[in-house]
Design an enzyme around this catalytic site. Structure first.
Site, PDB file in Angstrom:
ATOM      1  N   HIS A 172      23.755  27.455 -33.242  1.00  0.00           N
ATOM      2  CA  HIS A 172      24.632  27.632 -32.065  1.00  0.00           C
ATOM      3  C   HIS A 172      24.887  29.095 -31.698  1.00  0.00           C
ATOM      4  O   HIS A 172      25.946  29.435 -31.170  1.00  0.00           O
ATOM      5  CB  HIS A 172      25.970  26.908 -32.289  1.00  0.00           C
ATOM      6  CG  HIS A 172      26.602  26.451 -31.001  1.00  0.00           C
ATOM      7  ND1 HIS A 172      27.817  25.801 -30.945  1.00  0.00           N
ATOM      8  CD2 HIS A 172      26.169  26.542 -29.718  1.00  0.00           C
ATOM      9  CE1 HIS A 172      28.111  25.519 -29.688  1.00  0.00           C
ATOM     10  NE2 HIS A 172      27.128  25.955 -28.927  1.00  0.00           N
TER      11      HIS A 172
ATOM     12  N   CYS B 259      33.232  27.135 -31.485  1.00  0.00           N
ATOM     13  CA  CYS B 259      32.056  27.214 -32.364  1.00  0.00           C
ATOM     14  C   CYS B 259      31.319  28.541 -32.305  1.00  0.00           C
ATOM     15  O   CYS B 259      31.166  29.226 -33.317  1.00  0.00           O
ATOM     16  CB  CYS B 259      31.071  26.097 -32.011  1.00  0.00           C
ATOM     17  SG  CYS B 259      31.753  24.435 -32.120  1.00  0.00           S
TER      18      CYS B 259
END
Length: 575
Positions: free
Chosen positions: A134, A73
């Protein structure tokens, strides 16, 4: 000439009208989390219902070799936003864990990096991120917001600053459980051995240890273990919160209707910006575990909770596309759909339910550079500009979105750094037939894992692996014992010479080539090994300002097939 002139005069206003339309369009970007390329109907799935996403394929272009710049990610999203490999920005790890796990982490996307949101914002676009970020929040305090989306070009943020983990949803287990047990067990064993050793030495008279010292030693060890257990017990309250701009609006977040709330926020943003160009980035937390689905979608799919979550995300895409139609923005808007990387094949619940996605025919998954970990959906729709039903089989990257939309917005690409992505418009409009990516470099964290080579005079797409993960169990398709594959040491097998595949003939990566099966084996390997991903602006600047580091950097880079992640920051601080 007399015949051609009227035709040219006829076509000129049509071409001019298209060129005018492709100036400063609205941009809507959808990114799923942990979605497998084989989960969508437009990529061959016949059991999951994704009609809205599939419609993007029918009405626009489908990229069949669309590659994530990283199989995890954090580095993948950093590359997507900046158009650069994550090793250039320091957003790739040299350690086992390749992503941010805690909101209190001080790391994040450096302010020196330029995102497409920042460039579009400078061109008068309204910009919003709805969903998952993130890429860090703070540096030195809880309110400096140095890595926050609002500091990287977004005018509005509504979403999750870190990640959606199993620990965020009661009853779904913990991604930290195995590691915590291992380290707690090791700490207890070390403490016990130390105490027994001290007791024996004290008893034999070799060393005199006051009982108070033994008591303090035991107390310190117990406090350390207790703090760890307390932290992870309260992880949900500390780490799982929803933000609106700089404010925490729900802690911990409530999963009920979370996707629907993201959808409504996206629709409201479109409604607020109907008369000016906008960039909307919808980064879903689906279908990363912990899985969830609203009541209307629960138990409706053929693939358990994973399928329910996928079908709710498809519904959300449909709702946002419908909002574009309601505001008559369909033909003024470029829409893109992708996933940050491949499906997490090791995701299996405590009761044995498969909660990871499907990567189709492709090997491996999330955290690996096998095709299953990096080949992702790539769907683009722009009525009147892209021909419906177009399929593009050339290698492309999620980093290509950066130069594509920056140029469409009328902004200039940064000239002080390397941009690894290439403008997709020539391919999408049929002006170019070949991708500009001769080489694509595949990283496992910060380690150069594999290289993809598409020679200009050949249909072959060669892929060479310098190391591959050790699947566990050995006959499986993932690292189930560790829940995710790692990038060095005993977790991988190094290959000399590298493993070589021709993806044009073997996309499943089943049959590595040898000098006996490929007559040009050694020449191909030589070209791939000479392709140099380390020729970067950051290295050049370091050599200029820190010449004493050059020898050590080059030596370590060759030894580890990587560069130091902090290099760019060190250079900039010295320069």
């Amino acid at each position: 000439m007399m015949i051609l002139l009227p035709v040219m005069l006829y076509l000129w206003p049509v071409s001019n009208a298209i060129n005018e339309r492709i100036s400063k369009p609205n941009i809507v970007l959808f990114m799923a989390d942990d979605l497998g390329i084989g989960d969508l109907g437009c990529y061959g799935n016949t059991t999951s219902r994704t009609p809205n996403i599939d419609k993007l394929s029918k009405e626009g272009a489908t990229l069949t070799q669309h590659i994530a710049a990283a199989p995890l990610c954090t580095p993948s999203r950093a590359s997507f936003l900046t158009g650069r490999y994550s090793v250039r920005s320091g957003m790739a790890s040299l350690h086992k864990v390749g992503v941010f796990l805690f909101s209190a982490s001080s790391g994040g996307l450096p302010m020196e990096e330029i995102t497409f949101a920042k460039l579009l914002q400078q061109r008068g676009y309204s910009t919003a991120l709805i969903g998952k970020w993130h890429l860090g929040i703070n540096c030195n305090s809880s309110d400096d917001f140095c890595h926050h989306p609002l500091n990287h070009g977004f005018d509005y943020f509504y979403g999750v600053p870190v990640n959606n983990l199993r620990d965020c949803k009661p009853g779904h287990g913990s991604v930290f459980a195995a590691g915590l047990k291992m380290h707690t067990r090791a700490a207890l064993q070390t403490t016990a051995i130390a105490l027994i050793s001290l007791a024996v030495l004290n008893y034999t008279g070799l060393v005199r240890v006051p009982r108070r010292v033994l008591g303090y030693f035991f107390l310190i060890a117990a406090v350390i273990v207790g703090v760890l257990l307390l932290f992870f017990y309260n992880f949900r309250n500390l780490n799982c919160f929803l933000m609106q701009n700089h404010s925490i609006i729900q802690q911990p977040w409530n999963y009920e209707n979370l996707t629907q709330r993201f959808t409504e926020e996206a629709k409201r943003f479109i409604g607020r910006n109907t008369n000016a160009p906008f960039l909307l980035f919808v980064a879903y937390t689906q279908v990363h575990t912990a899985l969830y689905a609203s009541q209307a979608f629960r138990g409706k799919s053929k693939h358990g909770l994973y399928g329910d979550a996928l079908e709710e995300m498809d519904w959300s895409v449909g709702q946002i596309l419908h909002a574009l139609d309601q505001w008559h923005l369909r033909e003024q808007t470029l829409v893109y759909f992708t996933s940050d990387h491949g499906a997490h094949v090791e995701e299996i619940s405590a009761n044995g339910e498969v909660q990871g996605g499907y990567n189709g025919i492709y090997k491996g998954g999330k955290s690996t550079s096998w095709e299953g970990g990096i080949r992702v959906p790539g769907l683009l729709r722009w009525p009147g500009v892209f021909k419906p039903g177009t399929h593009i089989d050339e290698p492309t990257s999620n980093m290509d979105i950066f130069p594509t939309i920056v140029k469409l917005a009328g902004a200039s690409l940064p000239s002080d750094r390397i941009i690894d992505g290439h403008d997709l418009m020539p391919l999408l409009r049929g002006i170019a037939l070949r991708s500009k990516h001769e080489f694509l470099f595949h990283y496992c964290n910060a380690y150069l894992n594999a290289v993809r080579w598409h020679p200009g005079n050949s249909k072959s797409i060669w892929k060479a692996f310098f190391f591959t993960p050790n699947f566990s169990p050995g006959d499986s398709n993932g690292c189930h014992d560790d829940h995710v594959c790692f990038c060095y040491g005993k977790s991988v097998t190094y290959h000399d010479p590298p493993l070589l595949f021709d993806l044009s003939k073997d996309p499943e990566e089943k049959n590595p080539l040898t000098p006996e099966t490929e007559s040009h084996f050694h020449e191909i390997i030589q070209v791939i090994q000479q392709a140099d991903p380390l020729t970067t602006w950051s290295l050049d600047v370091c050599f200029l300002f820190l010449p004493e580091l050059k020898g050590r950097i080059v030596m370590e880079a060759k030894k580890m097939n990587t560069i130091y992640c902090y290099l760019a920051r060190v250079c900039k601080s010295r320069s």
